[in-house]
Design a protein around this motif. Structure first.
Motif, PDB file in Angstrom:
ATOM      1  N   GLU A 253       0.832  -1.206   0.000  1.00  0.00           N
ATOM      2  CA  GLU A 253       0.000   0.000   0.000  1.00  0.00           C
ATOM      3  C   GLU A 253       0.867   1.256   0.000  1.00  0.00           C
ATOM      4  OE1 GLU A 253      -2.457  -0.635   3.421  1.00  0.00           O
ATOM      5  OE2 GLU A 253      -3.948  -1.776   2.286  1.00  0.00           O
ATOM      6  N   ASP A 254       1.945   1.235   0.795  1.00  0.00           N
ATOM      7  CA  ASP A 254       2.855   2.383   0.832  1.00  0.00           C
ATOM      8  C   ASP A 254       3.514   2.591  -0.529  1.00  0.00           C
ATOM      9  OD1 ASP A 254       2.224   2.733   3.483  1.00  0.00           O
ATOM     10  OD2 ASP A 254       4.089   1.870   4.250  1.00  0.00           O
TER      11      ASP A 254
ATOM     12  N   MET B  22       3.846   5.457  -5.721  1.00  0.00           N
ATOM     13  CA  MET B  22       3.726   5.404  -7.181  1.00  0.00           C
ATOM     14  C   MET B  22       2.580   6.300  -7.647  1.00  0.00           C
ATOM     15  SD  MET B  22       5.963   3.262  -8.519  1.00  0.00           S
ATOM     16  CE  MET B  22       5.347   2.301  -9.876  1.00  0.00           C
ATOM     17  N   GLN B  23       1.472   6.295  -6.915  1.00  0.00           N
ATOM     18  CA  GLN B  23       0.331   7.124  -7.306  1.00  0.00           C
ATOM     19  C   GLN B  23       0.671   8.602  -7.206  1.00  0.00           C
ATOM     20  OE1 GLN B  23      -2.740   5.642  -4.735  1.00  0.00           O
ATOM     21  NE2 GLN B  23      -3.423   4.105  -6.202  1.00  0.00           N
TER      22      GLN B  23
ATOM     23  N   ASP C 238       1.789  13.530 -10.317  1.00  0.00           N
ATOM     24  CA  ASP C 238       2.651  14.646 -10.699  1.00  0.00           C
ATOM     25  C   ASP C 238       2.937  14.613 -12.201  1.00  0.00           C
ATOM     26  OD1 ASP C 238       4.227  16.922 -10.250  1.00  0.00           O
ATOM     27  OD2 ASP C 238       6.034  15.713  -9.989  1.00  0.00           O
ATOM     28  N   VAL C 239       3.240  13.442 -12.720  1.00  0.00           N
ATOM     29  CA  VAL C 239       3.508  13.289 -14.148  1.00  0.00           C
ATOM     30  C   VAL C 239       2.251  13.618 -14.960  1.00  0.00           C
ATOM     31  CG1 VAL C 239       4.070  11.590 -15.937  1.00  0.00           C
ATOM     32  CG2 VAL C 239       5.419  11.669 -13.837  1.00  0.00           C
ATOM     33  N   ASN C 240       1.091  13.160 -14.491  1.00  0.00           N
ATOM     34  CA  ASN C 240      -0.166  13.458 -15.188  1.00  0.00           C
ATOM     35  C   ASN C 240      -0.447  14.959 -15.227  1.00  0.00           C
ATOM     36  OD1 ASN C 240      -0.681  10.786 -15.749  1.00  0.00           O
ATOM     37  ND2 ASN C 240      -2.007  10.481 -13.979  1.00  0.00           N
TER      38      ASN C 240
ATOM     39  N   THR D  89      11.527  10.115 -14.195  1.00  0.00           N
ATOM     40  CA  THR D  89      12.680   9.396 -13.638  1.00  0.00           C
ATOM     41  C   THR D  89      12.802   9.661 -12.145  1.00  0.00           C
ATOM     42  OG1 THR D  89      13.845   9.518 -15.751  1.00  0.00           O
ATOM     43  CG2 THR D  89      15.179   9.107 -13.793  1.00  0.00           C
ATOM     44  N   LYS D  90      12.658  10.918 -11.756  1.00  0.00           N
ATOM     45  CA  LYS D  90      12.769  11.291 -10.344  1.00  0.00           C
ATOM     46  C   LYS D  90      11.687  10.584  -9.509  1.00  0.00           C
ATOM     47  CE  LYS D  90      12.786  15.311  -7.292  1.00  0.00           C
ATOM     48  NZ  LYS D  90      12.605  16.773  -7.222  1.00  0.00           N
ATOM     49  N   ARG D  91      10.452  10.591  -9.999  1.00  0.00           N
ATOM     50  CA  ARG D  91       9.356   9.944  -9.258  1.00  0.00           C
ATOM     51  C   ARG D  91       9.554   8.431  -9.169  1.00  0.00           C
ATOM     52  NH1 ARG D  91       9.103  14.231  -7.249  1.00  0.00           N
ATOM     53  NH2 ARG D  91       7.702  15.851  -7.951  1.00  0.00           N
ATOM     54  N   ALA D  92      10.045   7.838 -10.230  1.00  0.00           N
ATOM     55  CA  ALA D  92      10.295   6.386 -10.205  1.00  0.00           C
ATOM     56  C   ALA D  92      11.402   6.055  -9.204  1.00  0.00           C
ATOM     57  CB  ALA D  92      10.665   5.896 -11.603  1.00  0.00           C
ATOM     58  N   GLN D  93      12.444   6.878  -9.152  1.00  0.00           N
ATOM     59  CA  GLN D  93      13.530   6.663  -8.191  1.00  0.00           C
ATOM     60  C   GLN D  93      13.031   6.837  -6.760  1.00  0.00           C
ATOM     61  OE1 GLN D  93      16.412   9.501  -9.645  1.00  0.00           O
ATOM     62  NE2 GLN D  93      17.383   7.991 -10.994  1.00  0.00           N
ATOM     63  N   GLU D  94      12.196   7.837  -6.538  1.00  0.00           N
ATOM     64  CA  GLU D  94      11.635   8.053  -5.194  1.00  0.00           C
ATOM     65  C   GLU D  94      10.780   6.863  -4.765  1.00  0.00           C
ATOM     66  OE1 GLU D  94       9.576  11.757  -5.601  1.00  0.00           O
ATOM     67  OE2 GLU D  94      11.408  12.952  -5.455  1.00  0.00           O
ATOM     68  N   ALA D  95       9.984   6.357  -5.678  1.00  0.00           N
ATOM     69  CA  ALA D  95       9.144   5.195  -5.363  1.00  0.00           C
ATOM     70  C   ALA D  95      10.006   3.974  -5.079  1.00  0.00           C
ATOM     71  CB  ALA D  95       8.182   4.912  -6.515  1.00  0.00           C
TER      72      ALA D  95
END
Length: 128
Positions: free
Chosen positions: A44-45, A50-51, A56-58, A115-121
């Motif tokens: 869930e976390d 990811m959401q 943000d990307v959307n 890329t930044k969001r994927a790395q954070e996730a």
């Protein structure tokens, strides 16, 4: 030792063994449930992270789309005001050049954000 009406006797060792077996089964089940709850919580976390990144990307994608539509309307308004073919061609060249520059910059920003969001996730998933 206990004796029932049929004369069948359950030895004390069997009772102890059965009790230990039930206790072990309960302990194993409790551990399994704890591990399952932790896994679900982690999932869930991770999904939340990811959401958040996807949102943000959307938002960026929608902003870029709006910018392109506005540029197209501005181009159309300018186009209808031209008086000759040369002005139309120059206007179209300028519009296309600006759109390509804008698209290149937006692509870089979009890629960096994704890329930044994927790395954070991924980091959030590793921490859990």
């Amino acid at each position: 030792m206990s004796k029932d009406k049929t004369g069948f006797e359950v030895p004390e060792q069997m009772r102890d063994f059965a009790e230990q077996s039930v206790d072990q089964a309960r302990k194993a089940f409790d551990e399994f449930m704890d591990a399952t709850q932790k896994a679900v919580s982690k999932a869930e976390d991770n999904a939340s992270a990811m959401q958040a990144g996807a949102a943000d990307v959307n938002k960026k994608a929608l902003t870029y789309a709006e910018e392109h539509v506005n540029a197209a309307f501005n181009f159309a308004q300018q186009l209808v005001k031209t008086n000759n073919v040369e002005d139309m061609m120059k206007l179209q060249q300028d519009y296309l050049r600006k759109q390509m520059e804008s698209l290149g910059e937006q692509t870089r920003e979009f890629s960096n954000t994704a890329t930044k969001r994927a790395q954070e996730a991924a980091k959030a998933a590793q921490k859990k």
